[in-house]
Structures are given as structure tokens and as C-alpha cells.
Motif scaffolding. Structure first.
Motif, short mmCIF file in Angstrom:
data_model
loop_
_atom_site.label_atom_id
_atom_site.label_comp_id
_atom_site.label_asym_id
_atom_site.label_seq_id
_atom_site.Cartn_x
_atom_site.Cartn_y
_atom_site.Cartn_z
N UNK A 118 -25.90 -56.92 -22.32
CA UNK A 118 -25.54 -57.42 -23.74
C UNK A 118 -24.08 -58.10 -23.98
N UNK A 119 -24.21 -59.14 -24.31
CA UNK A 119 -22.92 -59.94 -24.34
C UNK A 119 -22.12 -59.95 -22.81
N UNK A 120 -22.80 -60.41 -21.75
CA UNK A 120 -22.36 -60.21 -20.54
C UNK A 120 -22.58 -61.23 -19.72
N UNK A 121 -21.55 -61.74 -19.08
CA UNK A 121 -21.78 -62.73 -18.24
C UNK A 121 -22.52 -62.33 -16.75
N UNK A 122 -23.25 -62.98 -16.20
CA UNK A 122 -24.17 -62.55 -15.10
C UNK A 122 -22.87 -62.21 -14.00
N UNK A 148 -12.73 -62.89 -30.92
CA UNK A 148 -13.90 -61.86 -30.32
C UNK A 148 -14.41 -61.09 -31.47
N UNK A 149 -13.62 -60.37 -32.41
CA UNK A 149 -13.96 -59.65 -33.21
C UNK A 149 -14.22 -58.32 -32.84
N UNK A 150 -14.17 -57.19 -33.77
CA UNK A 150 -14.56 -55.92 -33.19
C UNK A 150 -13.32 -55.04 -33.39
N UNK A 198 -24.78 -66.39 -30.44
CA UNK A 198 -24.54 -67.77 -30.72
C UNK A 198 -23.19 -68.10 -31.18
N UNK A 199 -22.45 -67.17 -31.68
CA UNK A 199 -21.10 -67.17 -32.02
C UNK A 199 -20.07 -66.49 -31.26
N UNK A 200 -20.52 -66.13 -29.80
CA UNK A 200 -19.57 -65.40 -28.67
C UNK A 200 -18.55 -66.32 -28.56
N UNK A 201 -17.33 -66.03 -28.77
CA UNK A 201 -16.14 -66.78 -28.28
C UNK A 201 -15.65 -66.81 -27.02
N UNK A 202 -16.22 -65.86 -26.36
CA UNK A 202 -16.01 -65.63 -24.79
C UNK A 202 -17.00 -66.22 -23.84
N UNK A 203 -18.20 -66.41 -24.25
CA UNK A 203 -19.28 -66.75 -23.52
C UNK A 203 -20.33 -67.71 -24.01
N UNK A 228 -19.42 -61.89 -30.29
CA UNK A 228 -19.31 -61.17 -29.05
C UNK A 228 -19.38 -59.52 -29.33
N UNK A 229 -18.77 -59.08 -30.34
CA UNK A 229 -18.57 -57.73 -30.52
C UNK A 229 -19.61 -57.59 -31.82
N UNK A 230 -20.77 -57.15 -31.92
CA UNK A 230 -21.86 -57.04 -32.99
C UNK A 230 -21.20 -56.22 -33.98
N UNK A 231 -21.33 -56.61 -35.40
CA UNK A 231 -21.07 -55.67 -36.55
C UNK A 231 -21.97 -54.34 -36.29
#
Length: 249
Positions: A118-122, A148-150, A198-203, A228-231
Motif C-alpha cells: 500500500x502506497x509503497x515503492x517496489x 504527504x498528509x496524515x 493518484x494524489x500521492x506526493x511521494x510516488x 499518500x496517507x489515506x484519510x
């Protein structure tokens, strides 16, 4: 015996036939996944994992590396591999989960039925930044957390609280940003689902798609309209989807 790192918000261990081990992102603890304790179907035992240095392990030495952390967790969680299970890693947690699989494979232990990133680079997509996040100056680091949020604004605006939280987060980011998979890493045999926002600021999708090389089994890439950090509502709503993907493979 090494104490179990599984935390269930004070609830007794579930007798469900399946287990879902949940590894948190940088700076977070097991409580991030507590909403899933009620949202999961009754046949899934949600197992949030505690990492040193946060929540009820605050004050313990922070992990020196992903590998060192995985060594400790692999030993502590081995007794819980007594039934079919899945691994879910959120951001940094996916790298830890990947290393857990490798250690259990080498020991001939049960492998996961499904792996969720989840929200992770390989593992192969850990590209060094010109200035790593963990080394950013204070102002830039704070702005990155906003992007990033969260992280609650009350925490970001509280200098005393940040003096406790920031070293934990910077260390987590350091071990994630300096992580490289071992040369003997082997792909999974079962399904792997990679989820990104789709709105992830990191990846981006390009950072997540290489998870496809981490399994010989089916690979699915899922895009959510999320940062990146889901509400919390979106995180809770993800649980039925995870359960459905697990059942369908």
C-alpha cells in the motif's frame, strides 16, 4: 521468548482462520490499523504490528535498518504463522513485509497467501533523491509532511511534540531511503496487489508498478483517488476491498 509485536487494542487474540499482518508506514504505529479490527470480516484476524520507538514501545532504540528490524520481527512473528495469512505493508511497512517473507522463506516457514503493498515503492525502485527526505532542513521537512498528509496540524505546530516525533520519523525515512533488497531475494508464488493514490506526493505509478517482478503469481495494480496517507474513512473502506482481493486471488 520474544514478546509478540501484535497489538489488538487490548482485545484478546481472535480465533479467525486467517491472519492479516499489518506493517505501518514511517512514523506510525499499530493504532493506524485499529479501525480495521471492526471493519474486517469475521474470518480475518487483523494483526497490527508494533515497531520500536513509538506508541507502547516509545523510548526503545529506533531500528538501525530495515534488515535489522525484519530480523527481530521475523523471529517474534514466527509462532503466529500457524494458519493461512496475508501481509500488508504501508509505505515503509511494505519493505519490512518483503524482508519478512524472505526470512521465512529461507527458514522453510509458511508463505503468505497474498501480499498487499500500500502506497509503497517496489524494492527495486528505491531511487536516491538529491536531498533525501530524512535529511531535509526543518522547514522543508515540515512542508513535506504537509504535502504527504496524515500528520495532524496540531502536531506540526507543537514544537515540543515535534521534538519527540521528528527523530522517529526521520529515522524511519532514513532506513527506508537507504534500503536495498538482498541479492538472494526471491519472488513470491502467490498474488501480489499494489495499491497507490493518484494524489500521492511521494510516488507515482512508475514507482509502484515494479512490484510486478516480486511475484511469480498474479499481479494487480490498483489506483485510488487518494494522497499518500489515506484519510481514515478511506482507510476503513479499503478493508472490504482487501478481503475481496484475498478471496479472489
Amino acid at each position: 521468548m520474544t514478546p509478540s509485536p501484535i497489538r489488538r487494542a487490548g482485545r484478546p487474540a481472535a480465533t479467525a482462520p486467517y491472519r492479516l499482518f499489518c506493517l505501518p508506514p514511517a512514523g506510525a504505529g499499530p493504532s493506524l490499523f485499529f479501525p480495521w479490527l471492526d471493519a474486517a470480516p469475521p474470518d480475518i484476524d487483523v494483526c497490527p504490528i508494533a515497531l520500536p520507538g513509538r506508541e507502547d514501545q516509545f523510548g526503545q532504540p529506533l531500528p538501525a535498518s530495515i534488515a535489522a528490524l525484519a530480523d527481530t520481527l521475523a523471529e517474534a512473528l514466527a509462532p503466529a504463522l500457524d494458519r493461512p495469512y496475508a501481509l500488508l505493508g504501508y509505505s515503509m511497512g511494505a519493505l519490512i513485509a518483503w524482508e519478512l517473507v524472505q526470512r521465512w522463506r529461507r527458514r522453510g516457514l509458511r508463505q503468505p497467501e497474498v501480499f498487499f503493498a500500500l502506497a509503497a515503492r517496489a524494492p527495486s525502485a528505491q531511487v536516491p533523491r538529491e536531498v533525501p527526505l530524512h535529511a531535509l532542513p526543518a522547514a522543508a521537512f515540515r512542508q513535506t509532511l504537509i504535502d504527504i498528509g496524515g500528520t495532524p496540524r496540531e502536531l506540526l505546530d507543537n514544537a515540543d511534540a515535534m521534538s519527540l516525533f521528528e527523530p522517529i520519523l526521520r529515522n524511519d525515512l532514513r532506513i527506508a531511503e537507504t534500503y536495498r533488497p538482498g541479492p538472494d531475494a526471491a519472488p513470491l508464488d502467490g498474488p501480489l496487489h499494489a495499491v497507490f493514490g493518484s494524489d500521492d506526493a511521494l510516488m507515482t505509478r512508475d514507482d509502484v508498478a515494479p512490484w510486478s517482478a516480486c511475484t511469480r503469481g498474479p499481479f494487480r495494480l490498483h489506483e485510488l483517488p487518494a494522497p499518500h496517507m489515506l484519510p481514515r474513512p478511506q482507510l476503513v473502506a479499503l478493508m472490504p476491498a482487501l478481503a475481496g482481493w484475498w478471496r479472489r486471488g
